[in-house]
Design an enzyme around this catalytic site. Structure first.
Site, short mmCIF file in Angstrom:
data_model
loop_
_atom_site.label_atom_id
_atom_site.label_comp_id
_atom_site.label_asym_id
_atom_site.label_seq_id
_atom_site.Cartn_x
_atom_site.Cartn_y
_atom_site.Cartn_z
CG ASP A 173 -7.44 -12.78 -12.78
OD1 ASP A 173 -8.32 -13.52 -13.25
OD2 ASP A 173 -6.75 -13.07 -11.78
CG HIS A 220 -6.61 -15.30 -5.48
ND1 HIS A 220 -6.07 -15.87 -6.61
CD2 HIS A 220 -7.93 -15.16 -5.73
CE1 HIS A 220 -7.02 -16.05 -7.50
NE2 HIS A 220 -8.16 -15.63 -7.00
CG ASP A 221 -9.19 -18.63 -5.33
OD1 ASP A 221 -9.60 -17.58 -4.81
OD2 ASP A 221 -9.25 -18.84 -6.56
CG ASP A 239 -1.67 1.23 1.46
OD1 ASP A 239 -1.86 1.96 0.46
OD2 ASP A 239 -2.10 1.49 2.60
CG ASP A 260 -12.10 -15.93 -12.36
OD1 ASP A 260 -11.30 -16.25 -11.46
OD2 ASP A 260 -13.32 -15.80 -12.16
CG ASP A 300 -1.44 1.57 -3.68
OD1 ASP A 300 -0.25 1.27 -3.93
OD2 ASP A 300 -1.78 2.28 -2.71
CD GLU A 344 -9.79 -20.42 -11.35
OE1 GLU A 344 -9.67 -20.60 -10.13
OE2 GLU A 344 -10.65 -19.66 -11.82
CG ASP A 346 -5.97 3.05 0.56
OD1 ASP A 346 -5.08 2.18 0.70
OD2 ASP A 346 -6.59 3.23 -0.50
#
Ligand code: GLC
Length: 566
Positions: free
Chosen positions: A98, A336-337, A21, A206, A29, A264, A25
Site C-alpha cells: 500500500d 477494508h473500507d 496474530d 491510496d 502481524d 484507488e 497481543d
C-alpha cells in the site's frame, strides 16, 4: 504492450491487523501472515496486496504513516517482511504494498520538521495557510476555507505555535502532503524505488486522485445540514494529477518489468479512468473506482437506500463499455473500507449465506477486469453485530457519528442503523481461522471482537467442505486462468431492466459464456433470447442443482459455455 500478466490475475487483500496474530497481543502481524500463506496460495490467486504495515500511530489503522521505510514494530521487523516476501514469491505469487502518500502521519519526521516554524525548510511540504482574512486565528469559522474532512469536522487544524492551519482531508493526524513541491515528489519516488529494489512487485496507491489540489483552495458548496462545505471538487482529480502520475511512472516504474500499479480513485469518472489507465499514457495499470459501492448511497448520508439491481447493472455496464477498448478496471465487492458483501447484497442468514456469497463472487469475477478478494470474503464472512457506538473502533465511524449526532442533531439510532450496515469495522473483525476461541486469530484479546458466527464460518471448516465458498472461489479463479473468454471476452449486459436477475455474456472467438445470477430469495426464470439453446449448453459452474429451462433457484448463479465450430 500486449496483454500484460495482470489481465488474467486475481489479487488477495490482507488487512494485517485483522489477519492472524502470532504473538498473542491481539493484533495481527507479519509472522501470522507467513503462517497462513498456504491458505492464500491454495485459492490460486496471483498477487497479495498488503494494507499498510509501516510504522504508524495507527490513528487510521496504518493509513497514517510515520516512516515509509520501515515496519511497524507491532507487525514485526524488516527481516520478517523479507521472509514474508520470499514466502509469497516461493509460492509463485507477487506482493503489492500500500502506498499512502496523499498524506503522512503528523508524527512523520517530515511533518514534525514542517510544523517547527514558518521558516522550516520543510514548511512547504504540507499545506499551511493563514486564517481567513479579517478573522482571529483559531476562532470558530476562521479556517482558511470551509472544507469538511472526510472523517468529520473541519479539514483544517490550527497550530497555535505558528498561528497557521494545515490541511487534512482525512483525520487531523493525516496532514496532506504538498505535491506541488518537487522535493516532496522526489522523496516519494526515492522511497518507492527502495521498496521495489527490495523485491516488492508494485503498489496499490491510496486515494491517489487526491494528490493534486486546486491551489486557490476555494470554499466548497455547503453540505446540506452541515457546517462544512464540500471540498471534493477541488481535491479530486485536480489539474496536475495526470502529470504527477506520469512523472511517477517515469521515475519509478519505467524500465522495470512486471510491476502492478493500482490507483484507488474515489469519484473517478469512466472518461478519466480511460486516461489514467491507457497504456500509451504510462500512468497506472488499473483504477479502483467507487460507483458500484456507492450504489446504495443518496443525498442524505444517514439514510439507507435499498439496492436497485437495475442501477447496479447500469453502473457496471457503463464501466465495462467505457473501458472495453482502452484501459483497465479492478473488480471488487469488499475491502477494508466496505461492509461485507454477503450482508449487503446477499442473504447472510443460515439458509442462503453460502449460496448468495458464491453467486455474488461469480457475478463479479466474470466481468472484464482484475478481481480482488478481501480476506474472509472467500469464507462468506458477514457483517458484525455492533450494538452501540462504543463497539466501533474506526476513526471514520466515530468521527462521523460525533459530527452527525453532537453537531448536527441527528437521532443516534438513525446514525447507528447506517453505521451497522455500512461501517468499515464490519470488514475489520478478525479473520476466522477455526472453531477454537477467538476463531484461532489470537491467543490474547483481539483488538476488535471476533464475529460470533466463527464456530460455523471459518477457514478449517471451509477447507474440509467441498461445497464451501472457499472451494467455489478456487473454481472461479481457476476459470479465469483457464478460459480466455473470462479475461478477454467482449461483455454484453442482458436483461438491463430486470430487478431480480443479473445476466451477461462474454464472447471471444467462437466461445460465449453466459452468466446469470439470481439476486432474490425466490425462484426466477431467465427470459433471455436463445434460452432453449442455452439450457442445453455446457454448465461450467453453479451453486445449486443444475437448473431446468433456465429456472434459477433462490440466489443461484449459473455459468454456461457454448463453442461454435467454424
Ligand atoms: C483510503 C483507505 C482508507 C483510508 C483513507 C485515508 O480510502 O482505503 O482506509 O482511511 O484512504 O488514507
Amino acid at each position: 504492450m500486449e496483454n500484460p500478466w495482470w489481465h488474467s490475475a486475481v489479487v488477495y487483500q490482507i488487512y494485517p491487523r485483522s489477519f492472524a496474530d502470532s504473538d498473542g497481543d491481539g493484533m495481527g502481524d507479519l509472522r501470522g501472515i507467513i503462517d497462513h500463506l498456504d491458505h492464500i496460495a491454495g485459492l490460486g490467486v496471483d498477487v497479495v496486496w498488503l494494507s499498510p504495515v509501516y510504522p504508524s500511530p495507527q490513528d487510521d489503522n496504518g493509513y497514517d504513516v510515520s516512516d515509509y521505510q520501515d515496519i511497524e514494530p507491532v507487525f514485526g521487523s524488516l527481516a520478517d517482511f523479507d521472509e514474508l516476501l520470499a514466502g509469497v514469491h516461493e509460492r509463485g505469487m507477487k506482493l503489492v504494498m500500500d502506498l499512502v502518500v496523499n498524506h503522512s502521519s503528523d508524527e512523520h519526521r517530515w511533518f514534525v520538521e514542517s510544523r517547527a516554524g514558518r521558516d522550516s525548510a520543510k514548511r512547504d511540504w504540507y499545506w499551511w495557510r493563514p486564517a481567513r482574512e479579517g478573522m482571529q486565528p483559531g476562532t470558530p469559522g476562521a479556517e482558511p476555507n470551509n472544507w469538511g474532512s472526510v472523517f468529520g469536522g473541519s479539514a483544517w487544524e490550527y497550530d497555535p505555535a505558528s498561528g497557521e492551519y494545515y490541511l487534512h482531508i482525512f483525520s487531523r493526524k493525516q496532514p496532506d502532503l504538498n505535491w506541488e513541491n518537487p522535493e516532496v515528489r522526489e522523496a516519494v519516488y526515492a522511497m518507492m524505488n527502495w521498496w521495489l529494489d527490495r523485491g516488492v512487485d508494485g503498489f496499490r496507491m491510496d486515494v491517489i486522485d487526491h494528490i493534486s489540489k486546486d491551489t486557490s483552495l476555494p470554499d466548497g458548496v455547503p453540505r446540506p445540514g452541515s457546517a462544512y462545505g464540500d471540498g471534493g471538487p477541488y481535491w479530486l482529480n485536480g489539474p496536475r494529477n495526470h502529470e504527477f502520475l506520469r512523472e511517477m511512472h517515469q521515475r519509478v516504474f519505467a524500465g522495470r518489468d512486471a510491476m502492478l500499479t493500482v490507483a484507488e480513485m474515489p469519484g473517478v469518472t469512466v472518461q478519466e479512468a480511460v486516461l489514467y489507465t491507457d497504456p500509451a499514457r504510462r500512468e497506472v495499470d488499473m483504477v479502483f473506482q467507487f460507483d458500484h459501492v456507492w450504489v446504495d448511497r443518496g443525498a442524505d448520508p444517514w439514510l439507507l437506500y435499498p439496492l436497485r439491481l437495475t442501477t447496479l447493472k447500469g453502473i457496471f455496464g457503463r464501466w465495462q463499455a467505457g473501458l472495453a477498448e482502452v484501459g483497465w478496471n479492478s473488480l471488487y465487492w469488499n475491502n477494508h473500507d466496505q461492509p461485507r458483501i454477503v450482508s449487503r447484497f446477499g442473504d447472510d442468514g443460515p439458509r442462503y449465506r453460502e449460496r448468495s456469497a458464491k453467486m455474488l463472487g461469480a457475478v463479479l469475477h466474470l466481468h472484464r477486469g482484475t478481481p480482488y478478494v478481501y480476506q474472509g470474503e472467500e469464507l462468506g464472512m458477514t457483517n458484525a453485530p455492533f450494538a452501540t457506538i462504543a463497539d466501533f473502533r474506526d476513526i471514520e465511524a466515530i468521527g462521523q457519528y460525533t459530527q452527525a449526532v453532537t453537531h448536527e442533531g441527528r437521532a443516534p439510532e438513525d446514525v447507528l442503523t447506517v453505521l451497522r450496515a455500512r461501517g468499515r469495522d464490519n470488514a475489520r473483525t478478525p479473520m476466522q481461522w477455526d472453531a477454537t476461541p477467538n476463531a484461532g486469530f489470537t491467543t490474547g484479546t483481539p483488538w476488535l471482537p471476533v464475529n460470533p458466527n466463527y464456530p460455523e464460518v471459518n477457514a478449517v471448516a471451509a477447507a474440509k467442505d467441498p461445497d464451501s465458498v472457499y472451494h467455489f472461489y478456487r473454481a472461479l479463479i481457476e476459470l479465469r486462468h483457464t478460459e480466455p473468454a473470462v479475461v478477454h471476452g467482449d461483455f454484453t449486459m442482458l436483461l438491463p431492466n430486470d430487478e431480480r436477475l443479473y445476466a451477461f455474456t462474454r464472447a471471444l472467438g467462437g466461445t460465449t459464456l453466459l452468466v446469470i445470477g439470481n439476486f432474490t430469495g425466490g425462484t426466477v426464470r431467465a427470459e433471455i433470447d436463445d434460452a432453449a439453446a442455452w439450457a442445453e449448453a455446457e454448465l461450467l459452474l453453479t451453486n445449486a442443482a443444475a437448473p431446468r429451462d433456465l429456472v434459477l433457484e433462490p440466489w443461484q448463479v449459473v455459468v454456461y459455455r457454448r463453442v461454435s465450430r467454424p
